[in-house]
Design an enzyme around this catalytic site. Structure first.
Site, PDB file in Angstrom:
ATOM      1  N   ARG A  95     -13.863 -14.211  61.802  1.00  0.00           N
ATOM      2  CA  ARG A  95     -14.412 -14.832  60.741  1.00  0.00           C
ATOM      3  C   ARG A  95     -13.781 -16.539  61.072  1.00  0.00           C
ATOM      4  O   ARG A  95     -12.746 -16.717  60.919  1.00  0.00           O
ATOM      5  CB  ARG A  95     -14.056 -14.553  59.193  1.00  0.00           C
ATOM      6  N   GLU A  99      -1.425  13.721  40.195  1.00  0.00           N
ATOM      7  CA  GLU A  99      -0.295  14.513  41.046  1.00  0.00           C
ATOM      8  C   GLU A  99       1.244  13.675  40.115  1.00  0.00           C
ATOM      9  O   GLU A  99       2.190  13.752  40.571  1.00  0.00           O
ATOM     10  CB  GLU A  99       0.217  14.283  42.284  1.00  0.00           C
ATOM     11  N   ILE A 124     -10.155  18.437  36.855  1.00  0.00           N
ATOM     12  CA  ILE A 124      -9.833  19.331  37.787  1.00  0.00           C
ATOM     13  C   ILE A 124     -10.645  19.115  39.002  1.00  0.00           C
ATOM     14  O   ILE A 124     -12.134  19.277  38.918  1.00  0.00           O
ATOM     15  CB  ILE A 124     -10.085  20.833  37.339  1.00  0.00           C
ATOM     16  N   GLN A 142      -1.608 -20.085  58.951  1.00  0.00           N
ATOM     17  CA  GLN A 142      -0.271 -19.548  58.940  1.00  0.00           C
ATOM     18  C   GLN A 142      -0.150 -18.725  57.331  1.00  0.00           C
ATOM     19  O   GLN A 142       0.529 -17.608  57.525  1.00  0.00           O
ATOM     20  CB  GLN A 142       0.923 -20.617  58.964  1.00  0.00           C
ATOM     21  N   TYR A 162      -6.308  23.400  41.587  1.00  0.00           N
ATOM     22  CA  TYR A 162      -5.412  23.321  40.904  1.00  0.00           C
ATOM     23  C   TYR A 162      -5.469  23.138  39.417  1.00  0.00           C
ATOM     24  O   TYR A 162      -5.672  21.806  39.175  1.00  0.00           O
ATOM     25  CB  TYR A 162      -4.244  22.400  41.561  1.00  0.00           C
ATOM     26  N   ASN A 207       2.712   7.212  38.231  1.00  0.00           N
ATOM     27  CA  ASN A 207       3.904   6.525  38.889  1.00  0.00           C
ATOM     28  C   ASN A 207       4.880   6.223  38.066  1.00  0.00           C
ATOM     29  O   ASN A 207       5.848   5.986  38.222  1.00  0.00           O
ATOM     30  CB  ASN A 207       3.236   5.290  39.469  1.00  0.00           C
ATOM     31  N   SER A 254       0.545  13.760  31.131  1.00  0.00           N
ATOM     32  CA  SER A 254       2.054  13.596  31.870  1.00  0.00           C
ATOM     33  C   SER A 254       3.148  14.640  31.317  1.00  0.00           C
ATOM     34  O   SER A 254       4.096  15.022  31.876  1.00  0.00           O
ATOM     35  CB  SER A 254       2.344  12.211  31.684  1.00  0.00           C
ATOM     36  N   ARG A 282       2.368  15.309  46.100  1.00  0.00           N
ATOM     37  CA  ARG A 282       2.566  14.292  46.005  1.00  0.00           C
ATOM     38  C   ARG A 282       2.729  13.549  47.513  1.00  0.00           C
ATOM     39  O   ARG A 282       2.471  12.390  47.554  1.00  0.00           O
ATOM     40  CB  ARG A 282       3.929  14.008  45.103  1.00  0.00           C
TER      41      ARG A 282
END
Length: 379
Positions: free
Chosen positions: A266, A362, A156, A277, A122, A365, A131, A241
């Site tokens: 471990r 893609e 690419i 915890q 693509y 963000n 962008s 995406r």
């Protein structure tokens, strides 16, 4: 509203999971260290229908939906995230030909692509247009029954190795309305490639600049009409995406599973890590955030298939959340492995390197946030 996968989807999931375990995971470290493009393994994946997951079955595709694809890519990414991501890009490029190409184009290109006897790339991003994809400058000038292409595409996946390059070119005015989509085949005079990029991750797939110098491409290779290229490219990215988000989820899930097992084994300060915890809380947050991202991704897949009005926005939300969460979970997994997580003897560091780029490609963000915000604020 049903959150349960159907019987067929569970079958696809099981097949993909077994393939990832048997054919990908045992070789992933070697592919990474030697930058091997695993052609024969991918052709085996194509035999299972993974070369054209949502391509029509009349041309060799599997004719499945976007949710099916998300389930499959999540499992494949557990075996080798880099290779699964390339298969996802190949699927995206093949779907663009299937969805927008003529019947002649579909029958000419897709049977070999679905069998992965030929590979697809693509080509949208350029050295000066990342962008801001609508500002691309690769130009195609009509000359009889050919276009003459001049320009370059950057970063690419499959560059120099793929056989088919689904390429966005400028045939008209500035901006998105002047962009068209053409298929450039390997071996076309005037098509050349830059050196292979040396990358942090994604080493099992080649990445290179694609150059066009007076490259003559038949008008018969144009997908859709002139001026439709940007719309075609964006439609491809809605699905891409989702795929890359699913690959992030798969990498994160296998790292979470490995971390859970490691914490049981471990021991520090006289007891297993799983008994602390504070570490239990971190594990719980990883699992919770991963499940939330998965649910949003699956919802987005359903909306994209349904061509819902909010499909693009939801796909952007899902990509942003899945890739950010995926990286966060893998990074936490590495931390919980301590020094061992940083060693190449353990696969966590490879997953970390492979998923990092998912937050960039893609559409970064940051661009996903722009897509979401603009859709929310439109009149």
């Amino acid at each position: 509203m049903d959150f349960t996968l159907g019987e067929d989807q569970r079958a696809f999931q099981d097949v993909a999971a077994q393939f990832a375990r048997d054919e990908m995971e045992p070789h992933a470290r070697e592919w990474d260290e030697t930058s091997t493009f695993p052609v024969e393994t991918m052709r085996k994946a194509a035999e299972l229908g993974f070369g054209g997951i949502y391509v029509g079955d009349d041309v060799g595709g599997s004719g499945l939906g976007r949710l099916d694809a998300a389930v499959i890519f999540e499992e494949l990414a557990k075996g080798c995230t880099s290779t699964a991501a390339y298969i996802s890009i190949h699927n995206m490029a093949s779907w663009m030909i299937d969805r927008y190409g003529s019947d002649e184009q579909r029958r000419r290109f897709l049977p070999d692509l679905c069998a992965m006897q030929r590979f697809a790339s693509y080509c949208l991003t350029e050295p000066g247009a990342g962008s801001d994809a609508a500002s691309l400058r690769t130009r195609a000038v009509r000359d009889g029954d050919h276009y003459v292409l001049n320009g370059s595409k950057a970063f690419i996946s499959g560059g120099g190795v793929s056989d088919v390059y689904v390429t966005m070119v400028r045939t008209g005015e500035d901006g998105p309305r002047g962009i068209s989509c053409v298929v450039v085949e390997k071996g076309t005079p005037g098509l050349s490639f830059g050196a292979q990029e040396v990358k942090l991750g994604w080493k099992s797939q080649p990445t290179a600049q694609v150059d066009f110098t007076d490259c003559r491409v038949p008008v018969a290779n144009r997908i859709g009409e002139e001026g439709e290229g940007f719309r075609i490219a964006m439609a491809g990215l809605d699905g891409g995406r989702l795929n890359i988000g699913a690959c992030s989820l798969g990498a994160a899930q296998t790292c979470l599973d490995r971390t859970t097992a490691y914490m049981r084994e471990r021991r520090q300060f006289g007891k297993a890590l799983a008994e602390f915890q504070a570490l239990q809380f971190r594990l719980a947050d990883m699992a919770t955030e991963l499940e939330a991202a998965r649910l949003l991704l699956h919802k987005a897949a359903i909306l994209v298939d349904a061509k819902a009005p909010d499909a693009t926005r939801t796909a952007a939300m899902a990509k942003r959340l899945a890739t950010d969460t995926g990286f966060k979970v893998v990074n936490e997994a590495l931390q919980l492995h301590g020094g061992y997580g940083y060693l190449r003897d353990y696969p966590i560091e490879r997953y970390l390197r492979d998923v990092r780029v998912h937050q960039i490609l893609e559409g970064t963000n940051e661009i996903m946030r722009l897509i979401i915000a603009r859709d929310l604020l439109k009149d």
